[in-house]
Design an enzyme around this catalytic site. Structure first.
Site, PDB file in Angstrom:
ATOM      1  CG  HIS A  57       1.235  13.674 -24.560  1.00  0.00           C
ATOM      2  ND1 HIS A  57       1.915  14.792 -24.981  1.00  0.00           N
ATOM      3  CD2 HIS A  57       2.129  12.969 -23.809  1.00  0.00           C
ATOM      4  CE1 HIS A  57       3.151  14.763 -24.497  1.00  0.00           C
ATOM      5  NE2 HIS A  57       3.303  13.675 -23.788  1.00  0.00           N
ATOM      6  NE  ARG A 103      -4.177  -1.958   1.546  1.00  0.00           N
ATOM      7  CZ  ARG A 103      -4.280  -2.990   2.381  1.00  0.00           C
ATOM      8  NH1 ARG A 103      -3.536  -3.035   3.471  1.00  0.00           N
ATOM      9  NH2 ARG A 103      -5.111  -3.967   2.127  1.00  0.00           N
ATOM     10  CD  GLU A 112       7.031  14.585 -23.654  1.00  0.00           C
ATOM     11  OE1 GLU A 112       6.274  15.576 -23.642  1.00  0.00           O
ATOM     12  OE2 GLU A 112       6.618  13.404 -23.648  1.00  0.00           O
ATOM     13  CG  HIS A 127       6.229   9.038 -24.960  1.00  0.00           C
ATOM     14  ND1 HIS A 127       4.863   8.873 -25.094  1.00  0.00           N
ATOM     15  CD2 HIS A 127       6.386  10.173 -24.227  1.00  0.00           C
ATOM     16  CE1 HIS A 127       4.236   9.852 -24.460  1.00  0.00           C
ATOM     17  NE2 HIS A 127       5.136  10.648 -23.925  1.00  0.00           N
ATOM     18  CD  GLU A 146      -4.013  15.445 -16.612  1.00  0.00           C
ATOM     19  OE1 GLU A 146      -2.841  15.063 -16.443  1.00  0.00           O
ATOM     20  OE2 GLU A 146      -4.774  14.942 -17.432  1.00  0.00           O
ATOM     21  CG  ASN A 152      -1.997  15.277 -20.935  1.00  0.00           C
ATOM     22  OD1 ASN A 152      -0.981  14.660 -20.616  1.00  0.00           O
ATOM     23  ND2 ASN A 152      -3.034  15.419 -20.126  1.00  0.00           N
ATOM     24  CE  LYS A 159      -0.591  13.100 -15.410  1.00  0.00           C
ATOM     25  NZ  LYS A 159      -0.959  13.519 -16.779  1.00  0.00           N
ATOM     26  NE  ARG A 196       0.799  16.151 -14.088  1.00  0.00           N
ATOM     27  CZ  ARG A 196       1.469  15.433 -13.220  1.00  0.00           C
ATOM     28  NH1 ARG A 196       1.240  15.587 -11.935  1.00  0.00           N
ATOM     29  NH2 ARG A 196       2.375  14.568 -13.601  1.00  0.00           N
ATOM     30  CG  HIS A 204      -0.995   8.559 -24.975  1.00  0.00           C
ATOM     31  ND1 HIS A 204      -1.555   9.059 -23.830  1.00  0.00           N
ATOM     32  CD2 HIS A 204       0.346   8.699 -24.814  1.00  0.00           C
ATOM     33  CE1 HIS A 204      -0.599   9.492 -23.017  1.00  0.00           C
ATOM     34  NE2 HIS A 204       0.560   9.288 -23.593  1.00  0.00           N
ATOM     35  CE  LYS A 212       5.493  16.518 -15.424  1.00  0.00           C
ATOM     36  NZ  LYS A 212       5.616  15.195 -15.977  1.00  0.00           N
TER      37      LYS A 212
HETATM   38  P1  NAD Z   1      12.840   4.313 -21.995  1.00  0.00           P
HETATM   39  O1  NAD Z   1      12.678   4.334 -20.557  1.00  0.00           O
HETATM   40  O2  NAD Z   1      12.352   3.132 -22.759  1.00  0.00           O
HETATM   41  O3  NAD Z   1      14.372   4.561 -22.326  1.00  0.00           O
HETATM   42  C1  NAD Z   1      14.763   4.638 -23.655  1.00  0.00           C
HETATM   43  C2  NAD Z   1      15.896   3.662 -23.995  1.00  0.00           C
HETATM   44  O4  NAD Z   1      17.100   4.193 -23.499  1.00  0.00           O
HETATM   45  C3  NAD Z   1      15.759   2.270 -23.397  1.00  0.00           C
HETATM   46  O5  NAD Z   1      16.166   1.342 -24.375  1.00  0.00           O
HETATM   47  C4  NAD Z   1      16.744   2.269 -22.252  1.00  0.00           C
HETATM   48  O6  NAD Z   1      17.275   0.990 -22.039  1.00  0.00           O
HETATM   49  C5  NAD Z   1      17.801   3.207 -22.736  1.00  0.00           C
HETATM   50  N1  NAD Z   1      18.545   3.964 -21.745  1.00  0.00           N
HETATM   51  C6  NAD Z   1      18.082   4.577 -20.634  1.00  0.00           C
HETATM   52  N2  NAD Z   1      19.020   5.361 -20.095  1.00  0.00           N
HETATM   53  C7  NAD Z   1      20.132   5.210 -20.846  1.00  0.00           C
HETATM   54  C8  NAD Z   1      21.423   5.761 -20.810  1.00  0.00           C
HETATM   55  N3  NAD Z   1      21.769   6.695 -19.926  1.00  0.00           N
HETATM   56  N4  NAD Z   1      22.304   5.348 -21.731  1.00  0.00           N
HETATM   57  C9  NAD Z   1      21.965   4.451 -22.691  1.00  0.00           C
HETATM   58  N5  NAD Z   1      20.741   3.930 -22.816  1.00  0.00           N
HETATM   59  C10 NAD Z   1      19.830   4.313 -21.889  1.00  0.00           C
HETATM   60  O7  NAD Z   1      12.102   5.567 -22.689  1.00  0.00           O
HETATM   61  P2  NAD Z   1      11.930   7.094 -22.265  1.00  0.00           P
HETATM   62  O8  NAD Z   1      11.846   7.834 -23.542  1.00  0.00           O
HETATM   63  O9  NAD Z   1      12.894   7.509 -21.252  1.00  0.00           O
HETATM   64  O10 NAD Z   1      10.500   7.117 -21.573  1.00  0.00           O
HETATM   65  C11 NAD Z   1       9.329   6.807 -22.293  1.00  0.00           C
HETATM   66  C12 NAD Z   1       8.250   6.454 -21.324  1.00  0.00           C
HETATM   67  O11 NAD Z   1       8.043   7.542 -20.435  1.00  0.00           O
HETATM   68  C13 NAD Z   1       6.916   6.174 -21.985  1.00  0.00           C
HETATM   69  O12 NAD Z   1       6.342   5.033 -21.435  1.00  0.00           O
HETATM   70  C14 NAD Z   1       6.085   7.390 -21.622  1.00  0.00           C
HETATM   71  O13 NAD Z   1       4.712   7.088 -21.559  1.00  0.00           O
HETATM   72  C15 NAD Z   1       6.647   7.740 -20.291  1.00  0.00           C
HETATM   73  N6  NAD Z   1       6.423   9.141 -19.885  1.00  0.00           N
HETATM   74  C16 NAD Z   1       5.873   9.355 -18.655  1.00  0.00           C
HETATM   75  C17 NAD Z   1       5.674  10.638 -18.213  1.00  0.00           C
HETATM   76  C18 NAD Z   1       5.150  10.878 -16.836  1.00  0.00           C
HETATM   77  O14 NAD Z   1       4.793  12.015 -16.511  1.00  0.00           O
HETATM   78  N7  NAD Z   1       5.116   9.878 -15.980  1.00  0.00           N
HETATM   79  C19 NAD Z   1       6.026  11.730 -19.024  1.00  0.00           C
HETATM   80  C20 NAD Z   1       6.602  11.469 -20.265  1.00  0.00           C
HETATM   81  C21 NAD Z   1       6.802  10.170 -20.693  1.00  0.00           C
HETATM   82  N1  GLY Z   2       3.528  14.115 -18.940  1.00  0.00           N
HETATM   83  C1  GLY Z   2       2.242  14.593 -18.542  1.00  0.00           C
HETATM   84  C2  GLY Z   2       2.131  14.916 -17.097  1.00  0.00           C
HETATM   85  O1  GLY Z   2       3.025  14.679 -16.334  1.00  0.00           O
HETATM   86  O2  GLY Z   2       1.114  15.405 -16.675  1.00  0.00           O
END
Ligand code: NAD
Ligand code: GLY
Length: 364
Positions: A253, A125, A189, A270, A241, A250, A147, A246, A257, A231
């Site tokens: 997005h 939890r 972004e 992404h 949101e 998006n 998030k 917030r 998505h 951010k």
């Molecule tokens: P990811 O986490 O898949 O990383 C991208 C690639 O880079 C992977 O293959 C990973 O193994 C590699 N990698 C990571 N760090 C590295 C480094 N320092 N050196 C070499 N390789 C490295 O992708 P991402 O683009 O970081 O994140 C995408 C995800 O984030 C999506 O699922 C998206 O929905 C999510 N997201 C969430 C929010 C939020 O607010 N929570 C906001 C934006 C995106």
């Molecule tokens: N990436 C969208 C949010 O954090 O609200």
């Protein structure tokens, strides 16, 4: 500005404000910082691709302060943001007798950050979580704001929780190993922040595309610090949101998505989907008379300068199937289409009840 404070006063509960520490080498401060919080035990959830490098630097820092740490490696890629992977981690934590005094440390990009945050929010939890973003995407966006979640076949991020970290350690040095395509994905972004809230940042990006792509240290620091501050500023004004602020994050997005869901998670990065989504959203805004062609063009030129895509690869997904996915998106309300649309560079509005025909037109 090496330290950005995200203010979340607790009201009747505890203060949940935290720091985003942006500086080279900050990974080495994890052990001392957590020791300062009295942490004795951690589980480090780390992207397998960075386990031997940034993961081991995190372990070294923790163990240097006699903090017990064990690692669970997560296979790289969007395919790991699943309920199945969360369940594998929950089981593994249960077998290691993880308790509520154990802190979770997420090391990797947005995939590991979102997944680890969700695991932390749900196991026993709720366990405290720290974020150590190692991709540009995670440093400018996903590690900040709480998030967390996983994808379903029906749609992106459909299961999750708001779960704020206790702190974010943003070490720009970790980006040295990031492949170019992943680096550019994170830049989408950053363009988004310029479009939604900061026309000055947008103009600065227009003038510095080459030094950003060359990962010039000064340019990179400015990009990460400014983005993280924007951010944080948005999240502290609208954590859940609820007031529309917030939701501006998006921008692009809803389209993105849908592209990611339709093409199979991981086929498109992404940020690539967000870039295409922003181009669609700007064209939609133009078709509705909200902006002129000059705004669409400026955004298109900047995305092109940063070598980001403007159109989805032909995947066979019809506009109607993409619209059906959009209607399942968390941002849609009561079966109507809702989009974040620009009214100028640096300003967007949340627009409800958009006609499907207008959306079909930009997708066609
Ligand atoms: P990811 O986490 O898949 O990383 C991208 C690639 O880079 C992977 O293959 C990973 O193994 C590699 N990698 C990571 N760090 C590295 C480094 N320092 N050196 C070499 N390789 C490295 O992708 P991402 O683009 O970081 O994140 C995408 C995800 O984030 C999506 O699922 C998206 O929905 C999510 N997201 C969430 C929010 C939020 O607010 N929570 C906001 C934006 C995106
Ligand atoms: N990436 C969208 C949010 O954090 O609200």
């Amino acid at each position: 500005m090496p330290r950005i404070r995200l203010h979340l006063p607790g009201g009747s509960g505890p203060d949940r404000s935290y720091d985003i520490l942006v500086r080279p080498g900050v990974i080495g401060e994890i052990g001392p910082t957590l020791a300062g919080y009295g942490v004795r035990r951690t589980v480090v959830l780390v992207d397998a691709a960075v386990e031997a490098t940034h993961g081991s630097a995190v372990l070294e820092s923790l163990r240097g302060k006699n903090i017990d740490a064990f690692t669970i490696a997560v296979p790289s890629g969007e395919g790991s943001k699943t309920v199945d992977e969360a369940a594998r981690i929950w089981e593994s934590m249960a077998h290691r007798a993880v308790d509520r005094q154990t802190h979770v440390v997420a090391v990797g990009g947005g995939v590991v950050g979102d997944l680890a945050g969700f695991v932390a929010a749900s196991f026993a939890r709720g366990l405290p979580v720290w974020q150590v973003p190692t991709t540009l995407m995670a440093q400018v966006d996903s590690s900040i704001g709480g998030k967390t979640g996983v994808n379903l076949a029906a749609g992106k991020n459909l299961v999750g929780a708001f779960w704020q970290p206790l702190g974010v350690f943003t070490d720009i040095d970790t980006l040295v190993t990031l492949p170019d395509r992943e680096f550019r994905s994170g830049l989408a972004e950053v363009v988004k922040y310029g479009m939604i809230l900061d026309g000055e940042l947008f103009s600065w990006l227009e003038g510095h595309a080459e030094s950003i792509l060359a990962r010039n240290a000064g340019a990179l620091t400015r990009v990460v610090e400014r983005s993280a501050a924007i951010k944080a500023g948005v999240v502290e004004k609208d954590e859940r949101e609820q007031n529309g602020l917030r939701a501006a994050l998006n921008y692009g997005h809803t389209f993105a998505h849908a592209f990611e869901t339709a093409s199979g998670y991981g086929a498109m990065l992404h940020g690539e989907a967000v870039s295409i989504g922003m181009h669609c959203a700007a064209r939609l805004a133009e078709s509705l008379g909200r902006i002129g062609p000059d705004v669409v063009d400026r955004q298109r030129r900047l995305l092109e300068a940063l070598r980001l895509p403007l159109a989805a690869p032909k995947s066979g997904s019809s506009p109607d199937s993409l619209i059906a996915i959009m209607l399942r998106d968390k941002k849609s309300v009561a079966g109507t289409l809702r989009f974040v649309l620009p009214s100028r560079i640096g300003r967007v509005d949340l627009v409800d009840g958009i006609d499907a025909a207008a959306v079909r037109h930009v997708l066609g």
